[in-house]
Design an enzyme around this catalytic site. Structure first.
Site, PDB file in Angstrom:
ATOM      1  N   ARG A  74      40.756  77.608  37.956  1.00 41.35           N
ATOM      2  CA  ARG A  74      39.373  77.185  37.721  1.00 41.35           C
ATOM      3  C   ARG A  74      38.601  77.066  39.044  1.00 41.35           C
ATOM      4  O   ARG A  74      37.454  77.524  39.161  1.00 41.35           O
ATOM      5  CB  ARG A  74      39.361  75.863  36.961  1.00 41.35           C
ATOM      6  CG  ARG A  74      40.051  75.979  35.604  1.00 41.35           C
ATOM      7  CD  ARG A  74      40.488  74.647  35.034  1.00 41.35           C
ATOM      8  NE  ARG A  74      39.387  73.908  34.455  1.00 41.35           N
ATOM      9  CZ  ARG A  74      39.556  72.811  33.707  1.00 41.35           C
ATOM     10  NH1 ARG A  74      40.774  72.358  33.456  1.00 41.35           N
ATOM     11  NH2 ARG A  74      38.527  72.183  33.192  1.00 41.35           N
ATOM     12  N   LEU A 109      50.075  72.777  30.936  1.00 45.69           N
ATOM     13  CA  LEU A 109      48.769  73.410  30.955  1.00 45.69           C
ATOM     14  C   LEU A 109      47.725  72.313  30.813  1.00 45.69           C
ATOM     15  O   LEU A 109      47.966  71.300  30.157  1.00 45.69           O
ATOM     16  CB  LEU A 109      48.620  74.398  29.789  1.00 45.69           C
ATOM     17  CG  LEU A 109      49.571  75.598  29.742  1.00 45.69           C
ATOM     18  CD1 LEU A 109      49.307  76.416  28.484  1.00 45.69           C
ATOM     19  CD2 LEU A 109      49.435  76.465  30.985  1.00 45.69           C
ATOM     20  N   ASP A 110      46.553  72.518  31.402  1.00 48.05           N
ATOM     21  CA  ASP A 110      45.452  71.583  31.191  1.00 48.05           C
ATOM     22  C   ASP A 110      45.132  71.489  29.701  1.00 48.05           C
ATOM     23  O   ASP A 110      45.361  72.433  28.946  1.00 48.05           O
ATOM     24  CB  ASP A 110      44.198  72.050  31.928  1.00 48.05           C
ATOM     25  CG  ASP A 110      44.352  71.992  33.437  1.00 48.05           C
ATOM     26  OD1 ASP A 110      45.232  71.260  33.920  1.00 48.05           O
ATOM     27  OD2 ASP A 110      43.588  72.693  34.132  1.00 48.05           O
ATOM     28  N   MET A 111      44.574  70.360  29.279  1.00 40.36           N
ATOM     29  CA  MET A 111      44.273  70.151  27.868  1.00 40.36           C
ATOM     30  C   MET A 111      43.407  71.277  27.306  1.00 40.36           C
ATOM     31  O   MET A 111      43.618  71.748  26.187  1.00 40.36           O
ATOM     32  CB  MET A 111      43.576  68.803  27.670  1.00 40.36           C
ATOM     33  CG  MET A 111      43.308  68.470  26.206  1.00 40.36           C
ATOM     34  SD  MET A 111      42.688  66.790  25.944  1.00 40.36           S
ATOM     35  CE  MET A 111      41.034  66.942  26.611  1.00 40.36           C
TER      36      MET A 111
END
Length: 221
Positions: free
Chosen positions: A159, A57-59
């Site tokens: 996103r 997952l993205d930070m």
């Protein structure tokens, strides 16, 4: 004196795999530099030395992450993700009012790296096919709580897809302007559900952890 982060509390643990609930702001794997060595995989390996990363997952994204225990399980789980055999569902709070319908809507827009501005991605006809399903759950005067199902696994897919239809995710520091970022202290994107067949036991597994952040941000700026 360096203080070690607290132990992880697994959502699921067995001899073959782990399911963890990653907090927002924590990397999944180490980054470049000494200040980016604390991450989910490093924390997991302190408790389970055989833990190996399968997906990321993205930070800024919180939520469910599965890790393999050992190389054989890592290969099996990685294959399940590559073959789209893993059910993934996210939730987000986005800018603007999206229509609430019974059926899911689909964003079909190919994605590719925006090379001059990496790590950003962009929609481009020459990019890789990318599909996202979405359904609005609730809305306020200036924001909507949505469920999201990525049918492909492109970088930053959710996103960029939401941005492309005029509904960027609140708190997005990469794709949002200053006003959008100011509306939330973090990226309001959470990996809510994971479902897959256990590669060793063949049991159908399903995990769900709601974010709990939606109501606070539906009232608008």
């Amino acid at each position: 004196m360096t203080v070690s982060p607290p132990d992880l509390l697994p959502v699921h643990e067995d001899a073959h795999l782990l399911v963890l609930d990653k907090p927002a702001g924590l990397l999944c794997v180490p980054g470049r530099g000494e200040d980016k060595q604390d991450c989910l995989s490093a924390r997991a390996q302190r408790q389970w030395p055989d833990a190996l990363i399968v997906h990321r997952l993205d930070m800024g994204t919180s939520g469910l992450v599965v890790m393999a225990r050992g190389l054989k399980m890592q290969r099996a789980l990685s294959a399940a993700f590559a073959d789209r055999e893993v059910h993934k569902r996210y939730e987000a709070v986005v800018d603007g009012v999206m229509p609430q319908r019974e059926d899911w809507s689909v964003i079909d827009a190919p994605l590719m790296a925006d090379w001059p501005r990496r790590p950003l991605q962009k929609i481009d006809p020459a990019g890789k096919p990318s599909l996202t399903r979405w359904r609005a759950l609730a809305s306020g005067p200036a924001a909507t709580h949505v469920l999201l199902e990525p049918l492909t696994g492109r970088s930053h897919q959710l996103r960029v897809h939401l941005l492309s239809i005029g509904h960027p995710i609140l708190g997005d520091a990469l794709y949002g302007d200053a006003a959008l970022q100011a509306r939330a202290p973090r990226l309001l994107l959470h990996a809510r559900e994971l479902g897959f067949v256990h590669p060793a036991t063949r049991e159908a597994l399903h995990f769900e952890r709601a974010a709990g952040f939606a109501a606070e941000f539906l009232s608008g700026p």
